[in-house]
Design a protein around this motif. Structure first.
Motif, PDB file in Angstrom:
ATOM      1  N   ARG A  81       0.852  -1.179   0.000  1.00 13.99           N
ATOM      2  CA  ARG A  81       0.000   0.000   0.000  1.00 13.99           C
ATOM      3  C   ARG A  81       0.896   1.240   0.000  1.00 13.99           C
ATOM      4  O   ARG A  81       2.119   1.132   0.105  1.00 13.99           O
ATOM      5  CB  ARG A  81      -0.928   0.013   1.226  1.00 13.99           C
ATOM      6  CG  ARG A  81      -1.835  -1.203   1.306  1.00 13.99           C
ATOM      7  CD  ARG A  81      -2.757  -1.091   2.501  1.00 13.99           C
ATOM      8  NE  ARG A  81      -3.890  -0.223   2.200  1.00 13.99           N
ATOM      9  CZ  ARG A  81      -4.707   0.275   3.123  1.00 13.99           C
ATOM     10  NH1 ARG A  81      -4.484   0.026   4.402  1.00 13.99           N
ATOM     11  NH2 ARG A  81      -5.720   1.027   2.791  1.00 13.99           N
ATOM     12  N   PHE A  82       0.274   2.402  -0.121  1.00 11.69           N
ATOM     13  CA  PHE A  82       1.028   3.657  -0.154  1.00 11.69           C
ATOM     14  C   PHE A  82       0.584   4.554   0.995  1.00 11.69           C
ATOM     15  O   PHE A  82      -0.604   4.698   1.251  1.00 11.69           O
ATOM     16  CB  PHE A  82       0.824   4.368  -1.490  1.00 11.69           C
ATOM     17  CG  PHE A  82       1.412   3.626  -2.661  1.00 11.69           C
ATOM     18  CD1 PHE A  82       2.727   3.832  -3.035  1.00 11.69           C
ATOM     19  CD2 PHE A  82       0.652   2.715  -3.364  1.00 11.69           C
ATOM     20  CE1 PHE A  82       3.276   3.138  -4.107  1.00 11.69           C
ATOM     21  CE2 PHE A  82       1.187   2.022  -4.433  1.00 11.69           C
ATOM     22  CZ  PHE A  82       2.506   2.237  -4.805  1.00 11.69           C
ATOM     23  N   ARG A  83       1.582   5.163   1.655  1.00 15.08           N
ATOM     24  CA  ARG A  83       1.309   6.099   2.739  1.00 15.08           C
ATOM     25  C   ARG A  83       1.680   7.505   2.293  1.00 15.08           C
ATOM     26  O   ARG A  83       2.813   7.747   1.861  1.00 15.08           O
ATOM     27  CB  ARG A  83       2.111   5.740   3.985  1.00 15.08           C
ATOM     28  CG  ARG A  83       1.712   6.542   5.217  1.00 15.08           C
ATOM     29  CD  ARG A  83       2.763   6.467   6.292  1.00 15.08           C
ATOM     30  NE  ARG A  83       3.946   7.265   5.942  1.00 15.08           N
ATOM     31  CZ  ARG A  83       5.006   7.402   6.736  1.00 15.08           C
ATOM     32  NH1 ARG A  83       5.053   6.776   7.887  1.00 15.08           N
ATOM     33  NH2 ARG A  83       6.033   8.139   6.358  1.00 15.08           N
ATOM     34  N   ALA A  84       0.748   8.422   2.393  1.00 14.51           N
ATOM     35  CA  ALA A  84       0.982   9.812   1.977  1.00 14.51           C
ATOM     36  C   ALA A  84       0.963  10.728   3.191  1.00 14.51           C
ATOM     37  O   ALA A  84       0.165  10.551   4.106  1.00 14.51           O
ATOM     38  CB  ALA A  84      -0.081  10.254   0.975  1.00 14.51           C
ATOM     39  N   THR A  85       1.864  11.707   3.180  1.00 17.93           N
ATOM     40  CA  THR A  85       1.905  12.752   4.206  1.00 17.93           C
ATOM     41  C   THR A  85       1.616  14.083   3.528  1.00 17.93           C
ATOM     42  O   THR A  85       2.331  14.475   2.599  1.00 17.93           O
ATOM     43  CB  THR A  85       3.292  12.802   4.887  1.00 17.93           C
ATOM     44  OG1 THR A  85       3.600  11.512   5.421  1.00 17.93           O
ATOM     45  CG2 THR A  85       3.303  13.827   5.999  1.00 17.93           C
ATOM     46  N   VAL A  86       0.574  14.775   3.970  1.00 23.92           N
ATOM     47  CA  VAL A  86       0.116  16.004   3.324  1.00 23.92           C
ATOM     48  C   VAL A  86       0.020  17.120   4.364  1.00 23.92           C
ATOM     49  O   VAL A  86      -0.462  16.899   5.480  1.00 23.92           O
ATOM     50  CB  VAL A  86      -1.263  15.798   2.647  1.00 23.92           C
ATOM     51  CG1 VAL A  86      -1.792  17.107   2.090  1.00 23.92           C
ATOM     52  CG2 VAL A  86      -1.159  14.765   1.542  1.00 23.92           C
ATOM     53  N   VAL A  87       0.485  18.320   3.967  1.00 22.52           N
ATOM     54  CA  VAL A  87       0.302  19.521   4.788  1.00 22.52           C
ATOM     55  C   VAL A  87      -0.745  20.390   4.108  1.00 22.52           C
ATOM     56  O   VAL A  87      -0.685  20.624   2.901  1.00 22.52           O
ATOM     57  CB  VAL A  87       1.617  20.296   4.952  1.00 22.52           C
ATOM     58  CG1 VAL A  87       1.401  21.533   5.833  1.00 22.52           C
ATOM     59  CG2 VAL A  87       2.690  19.416   5.560  1.00 22.52           C
ATOM     60  N   LEU A  88      -1.715  20.868   4.903  1.00 22.75           N
ATOM     61  CA  LEU A  88      -2.844  21.635   4.385  1.00 22.75           C
ATOM     62  C   LEU A  88      -2.892  22.984   5.095  1.00 22.75           C
ATOM     63  O   LEU A  88      -2.733  23.044   6.319  1.00 22.75           O
ATOM     64  CB  LEU A  88      -4.138  20.862   4.635  1.00 22.75           C
ATOM     65  CG  LEU A  88      -5.372  21.211   3.815  1.00 22.75           C
ATOM     66  CD1 LEU A  88      -5.175  20.759   2.375  1.00 22.75           C
ATOM     67  CD2 LEU A  88      -6.598  20.548   4.407  1.00 22.75           C
ATOM     68  N   ASP A 100      -2.214   9.166   5.814  1.00 18.13           N
ATOM     69  CA  ASP A 100      -3.134   8.044   5.603  1.00 18.13           C
ATOM     70  C   ASP A 100      -2.597   7.137   4.506  1.00 18.13           C
ATOM     71  O   ASP A 100      -1.698   7.521   3.762  1.00 18.13           O
ATOM     72  CB  ASP A 100      -4.535   8.534   5.244  1.00 18.13           C
ATOM     73  CG  ASP A 100      -5.620   7.674   5.875  1.00 18.13           C
ATOM     74  OD1 ASP A 100      -5.433   6.432   5.916  1.00 18.13           O
ATOM     75  OD2 ASP A 100      -6.633   8.227   6.330  1.00 18.13           O
ATOM     76  N   LYS A 101      -3.184   5.948   4.440  1.00 25.88           N
ATOM     77  CA  LYS A 101      -2.742   4.930   3.472  1.00 25.88           C
ATOM     78  C   LYS A 101      -3.849   4.643   2.476  1.00 25.88           C
ATOM     79  O   LYS A 101      -5.033   4.845   2.743  1.00 25.88           O
ATOM     80  CB  LYS A 101      -2.357   3.629   4.183  1.00 25.88           C
ATOM     81  CG  LYS A 101      -1.279   3.777   5.233  1.00 25.88           C
ATOM     82  CD  LYS A 101      -0.940   2.411   5.823  1.00 25.88           C
ATOM     83  CE  LYS A 101       0.009   2.543   6.990  1.00 25.88           C
ATOM     84  NZ  LYS A 101      -0.643   3.100   8.181  1.00 25.88           N
ATOM     85  N   GLY A 102      -3.440   4.145   1.300  1.00 24.36           N
ATOM     86  CA  GLY A 102      -4.402   3.781   0.269  1.00 24.36           C
ATOM     87  C   GLY A 102      -3.816   2.765  -0.678  1.00 24.36           C
ATOM     88  O   GLY A 102      -2.605   2.507  -0.674  1.00 24.36           O
TER      89      GLY A 102
END
Length: 199
Positions: A81-88, A100-102
């Motif tokens: 799976r892939f884990r993404a780190t996002v700043v908003l 989160d993962k997807g």
């Protein structure tokens, strides 16, 4: 092109050249065309969606800090799976970090954005900078933030620069004191520092 009108169907059936399966297909085809014409008459498109419809621009800007492939070992083998780190952030004092993962990168980013919206914090900004010095720590990441005068700009690097720019700060001095290069921990350390600010 064949016009599947009712008289045309009756003539074919009378001649015995159309079986009941073909009659069913012709009927369904006519219904589909009729629905498409009715939808188009109401201002829609036969291909779906509405004409002239524009997606509203989000009030938040986002920046993908990191995407990693993670592995889970199961009885049948490995699941990737892939884990993404996002700043908003909205450049007006609100910022958040989401992880989160997807199953693929796009899904993981979308889920991380939703997670970041749930973790938004409000940061007091005074004349484009922070009111006072703050220190933040998360795990092994340590960050110090100091206010700066007008025209100084963003003296920050890596994850800290992304966080302070998206929150709307234009002048600041910062330093990553920890030895870790983990982008997620550094971003969360910056968030912890911003939480301590008092107006």
């Amino acid at each position: 092109d064949i016009n599947f009108t009712v008289p045309f169907q009756r003539r074919l059936l009378a001649l015995g050249k159309v079986d009941w399966n073909l009659k069913f297909l012709i009927s369904n085809f006519r219904n589909m065309i009729t629905k498409s014409q009715n939808f188009s008459a109401r201002g829609g498109s036969a291909l779906g969606g509405k004409r002239g419809f524009k997606k509203e621009k989000s009030e938040f800007d986002q920046k993908v800090l990191d995407i990693r492939r993670v592995t889970r070992v199961v009885a049948g083998g490995k699941r990737f799976r892939f884990r993404a780190t996002v700043v908003l952030g909205d450049h007006k004092g609100r910022v958040g970090v989401g992880v989160d993962k997807g199953a693929d990168t796009s899904e993981s980013i979308e889920k991380a954005v939703r997670a970041a919206k749930k973790n938004l914090i409000i940061v007091p900004i005074k004349n484009g900078t922070i009111p006072h010095d703050v220190f933040g720590k998360f795990s092994s990441a340590k960050v110090i933030l100091k206010p700066a005068g007008e025209g100084r700009g963003l003296v920050a690097g890596g994850s800290v620069r992304v966080v302070v720019s998206l929150v709307g700060i234009t002048n600041i001095s910062s330093k990553i004191l920890g030895t870790t290069t983990n982008k997620l921990n550094n971003a969360r350390a910056a968030i912890e520092a911003l939480k301590k600010l008092k107006s």
